[in-house]
Design a protein around this motif. Sequence first.
Motif, PDB file in Angstrom:
ATOM      1  N   GLY A  34     -17.447 -20.948  10.040  1.00 33.05           N
ATOM      2  CA  GLY A  34     -18.231 -19.792  10.286  1.00 33.05           C
ATOM      3  C   GLY A  34     -17.426 -18.506  10.624  1.00 33.05           C
ATOM      4  N   LYS A  35     -16.626 -18.742  11.943  1.00 33.03           N
ATOM      5  CA  LYS A  35     -16.215 -17.584  12.213  1.00 33.03           C
ATOM      6  C   LYS A  35     -15.018 -17.223  11.442  1.00 33.03           C
ATOM      7  N   ALA A  36     -14.385 -18.157  10.353  1.00 34.60           N
ATOM      8  CA  ALA A  36     -13.505 -17.892   9.614  1.00 34.60           C
ATOM      9  C   ALA A  36     -14.041 -16.985   8.383  1.00 34.60           C
ATOM     10  N   VAL A  37     -15.256 -17.438   8.103  1.00 36.28           N
ATOM     11  CA  VAL A  37     -16.088 -16.450   7.124  1.00 36.28           C
ATOM     12  C   VAL A  37     -16.142 -15.181   7.558  1.00 36.28           C
ATOM     13  N   GLU A  38     -16.273 -14.970   8.987  1.00 34.08           N
ATOM     14  CA  GLU A  38     -16.715 -13.488   9.564  1.00 34.08           C
ATOM     15  C   GLU A  38     -15.328 -12.929   9.311  1.00 34.08           C
ATOM     16  N   PHE A  39     -14.367 -13.712   9.771  1.00 37.85           N
ATOM     17  CA  PHE A  39     -13.040 -13.126  10.090  1.00 37.85           C
ATOM     18  C   PHE A  39     -12.550 -12.302   8.752  1.00 37.85           C
ATOM     19  N   LEU A  40     -12.826 -13.380   7.553  1.00 40.04           N
ATOM     20  CA  LEU A  40     -12.191 -13.123   6.321  1.00 40.04           C
ATOM     21  C   LEU A  40     -13.012 -11.969   5.615  1.00 40.04           C
ATOM     22  N   LEU A  41     -14.188 -11.717   5.800  1.00 41.51           N
ATOM     23  CA  LEU A  41     -15.259 -10.672   5.549  1.00 41.51           C
ATOM     24  C   LEU A  41     -14.577  -9.245   6.200  1.00 41.51           C
ATOM     25  N   GLU A  42     -14.344  -9.219   7.597  1.00 45.22           N
ATOM     26  CA  GLU A  42     -13.674  -8.478   8.160  1.00 45.22           C
ATOM     27  C   GLU A  42     -12.543  -7.874   7.332  1.00 45.22           C
ATOM     28  N   SER A  43     -11.563  -8.967   7.097  1.00 46.44           N
ATOM     29  CA  SER A  43     -10.299  -8.949   6.371  1.00 46.44           C
ATOM     30  C   SER A  43     -10.347  -8.055   5.168  1.00 46.44           C
ATOM     31  N   LEU A  44     -11.444  -8.646   4.385  1.00 39.94           N
ATOM     32  CA  LEU A  44     -11.613  -7.906   3.084  1.00 39.94           C
ATOM     33  C   LEU A  44     -12.448  -6.719   3.115  1.00 39.94           C
ATOM     34  N   GLY A  45     -12.801  -5.936   4.348  1.00 37.03           N
ATOM     35  CA  GLY A  45     -13.184  -4.773   4.244  1.00 37.03           C
ATOM     36  C   GLY A  45     -14.680  -4.769   4.023  1.00 37.03           C
ATOM     37  N   LEU A  46     -15.524  -6.169   4.104  1.00 34.48           N
ATOM     38  CA  LEU A  46     -16.727  -6.323   3.591  1.00 34.48           C
ATOM     39  C   LEU A  46     -17.781  -6.740   4.803  1.00 34.48           C
ATOM     40  N   SER A  47     -17.180  -6.590   6.013  1.00 33.45           N
ATOM     41  CA  SER A  47     -18.267  -6.996   7.025  1.00 33.45           C
ATOM     42  C   SER A  47     -19.140  -6.286   7.472  1.00 33.45           C
ATOM     43  N   ASP A  48     -19.011  -4.882   7.162  1.00 39.15           N
ATOM     44  CA  ASP A  48     -19.891  -3.888   7.948  1.00 39.15           C
ATOM     45  C   ASP A  48     -20.728  -3.520   6.714  1.00 39.15           C
ATOM     46  N   CYS A  49     -20.828  -3.974   5.503  1.00 36.53           N
ATOM     47  CA  CYS A  49     -21.529  -3.457   4.437  1.00 36.53           C
ATOM     48  C   CYS A  49     -22.531  -4.397   4.115  1.00 36.53           C
ATOM     49  N   ASP A  50     -23.824  -3.880   4.225  1.00 37.30           N
ATOM     50  CA  ASP A  50     -25.166  -4.467   3.982  1.00 37.30           C
ATOM     51  C   ASP A  50     -25.122  -4.838   2.489  1.00 37.30           C
ATOM     52  N   GLU A  51     -24.367  -4.203   1.668  1.00 38.06           N
ATOM     53  CA  GLU A  51     -24.443  -4.451   0.170  1.00 38.06           C
ATOM     54  C   GLU A  51     -23.517  -5.612  -0.334  1.00 38.06           C
ATOM     55  N   VAL A  52     -23.041  -6.358   0.646  1.00 38.51           N
ATOM     56  CA  VAL A  52     -22.089  -7.660   0.415  1.00 38.51           C
ATOM     57  C   VAL A  52     -23.143  -8.751   0.254  1.00 38.51           C
ATOM     58  N   LEU A  53     -22.883  -9.854  -0.599  1.00 33.73           N
ATOM     59  CA  LEU A  53     -23.477 -10.881  -0.458  1.00 33.73           C
ATOM     60  C   LEU A  53     -22.509 -12.296  -0.409  1.00 33.73           C
ATOM     61  N   PRO A  54     -22.181 -12.740   0.665  1.00 27.32           N
ATOM     62  CA  PRO A  54     -21.310 -13.877   0.659  1.00 27.32           C
ATOM     63  C   PRO A  54     -22.124 -14.940   0.229  1.00 27.32           C
ATOM     64  N   ILE A  55     -21.425 -16.066  -0.553  1.00 26.11           N
ATOM     65  CA  ILE A  55     -21.658 -17.411  -0.939  1.00 26.11           C
ATOM     66  C   ILE A  55     -20.898 -18.246  -0.582  1.00 26.11           C
ATOM     67  N   TYR A  56     -21.091 -19.147   0.261  1.00 24.76           N
ATOM     68  CA  TYR A  56     -20.278 -20.208   0.501  1.00 24.76           C
ATOM     69  C   TYR A  56     -20.548 -21.707   0.002  1.00 24.76           C
ATOM     70  N   VAL A  57     -19.773 -22.273  -0.618  1.00 24.36           N
ATOM     71  CA  VAL A  57     -20.179 -23.594  -1.075  1.00 24.36           C
ATOM     72  C   VAL A  57     -19.065 -24.607  -0.601  1.00 24.36           C
ATOM     73  N   GLY A  58     -19.845 -25.751   0.089  1.00 23.38           N
ATOM     74  CA  GLY A  58     -19.064 -26.664   0.645  1.00 23.38           C
ATOM     75  C   GLY A  58     -19.841 -28.067   0.720  1.00 23.38           C
ATOM     76  N   ASP A  59     -18.999 -29.132   0.941  1.00 21.41           N
ATOM     77  CA  ASP A  59     -19.837 -30.199   1.074  1.00 21.41           C
ATOM     78  C   ASP A  59     -19.866 -31.061   2.524  1.00 21.41           C
TER      79      ASP A  59
END
Length: 383
Positions: free
Chosen positions: A301-326
């Motif tokens: 979960g923290k890795a997702v947040e870190f990656l969103l920040e790395s990708l410049g997508l963390s502060d953006c309300d207009e971003v939709l992350p989709i996570y797929v895992g089993d």
Amino acid sequence: MVDRKSNDCAPVLTDPAQMNKSGLGIHSSLCSPQGVVFSPGHFLTGPRKKTVAFDDVRTSSWLDAMKSSSPTHRKLVKDSGTELVSTDADVAYRNWMHKYPSALASFEQITNYAKGKRLALFLDYDGTLSPIVDNPECAFMSKPMRAVVRDAAKCFPTAIISGRSRDKVYEFVGLAELHYAGSHGMDIMGPVRPMSNDHPNCIRSTDKQGNEVNLFQPASEFLPMIDEVFRSLVEITKEIEGAKVENNKFCVSVHYRNVDEKLWTTIAESVHRILIGYPRLRLTHGRKVLEVRPVLDWNKGKAVEFLLESLGLSDCDEVLPIYVGDDRTDEDAFKVLRERNRGYGILVSSAPKESHALYSLRDPSEVMEFLKALVDWKKFSSL
Ligand SMILES: [Mg+2]
């Protein structure tokens, strides 16, 4: 050529108040609903305990945890070319899907919400992009799946977040277009971008293509310990037929997929015996795998947040992350997305199980179908 940006202070949990009652030292935020394994009192906490008494209660608790982490999926019975399945299992699965609707059946709903937003894809590897196989060294993804993932990465920022070592998962996926996080998110390679001061272990490095990247390894100080434990685990499990120990750099996996169920208790006891000497390591369960990892306030979960920040997508309300895992470790990521009400978790499972995900897909072939549909939707909506 590594340029350290700051000191090596990893976010290790040291405050006893942050440790949970089981003595495993797991921060409450790390406890996914099924994520952690042993009930209070069932774990021997530290190196001071020289004598280990494995009572029946503890043994059955380990076995229960191992069984519940490795659900028996629907057994297909082939009869004269017709696939017959248990009706009960079908009914249970259909009922479960009311709570976790198919991401394929709900595709329109998902894309309606995604309209005008930047989509970011986070994908687990084993059991999500590749089938679960007997030999973890042979968990290859199919060529069509690789092609679809490549197409998806052209349309959306895409990252793989795996429990494997980053190098290993890169070897399996083989696509330079993606971002990779190995060791359950404890080894992240992302694009160069100024990061907040919350990430002192973020250093500048280069990837295999020679491009400058940010490398984040919050568990770097655990490397010698993990290596030592890996060797001890190999030694202690070498007599257990079918057991396989995998060094995932910042964590170790003990696979028991090929171990006779009668020996599951033996394997759990062996792993616990080693861990008694390592109070800064903890144990979690995956699908027929015991995972040894640092007591660290870090997860997928923290890795997702870190990656969103790395990708410049963390502060953006207009971003939709989709996570797929089993897997259980993916629950931390589902939880982050659900609690922040900012994206969709999709659980890959062919058996009913509780999850923080919003949607479900049955198996990697449905994941492929879903990714293909996303790519088509993106292409169509860009026309
Ligand atoms: Mg997985």
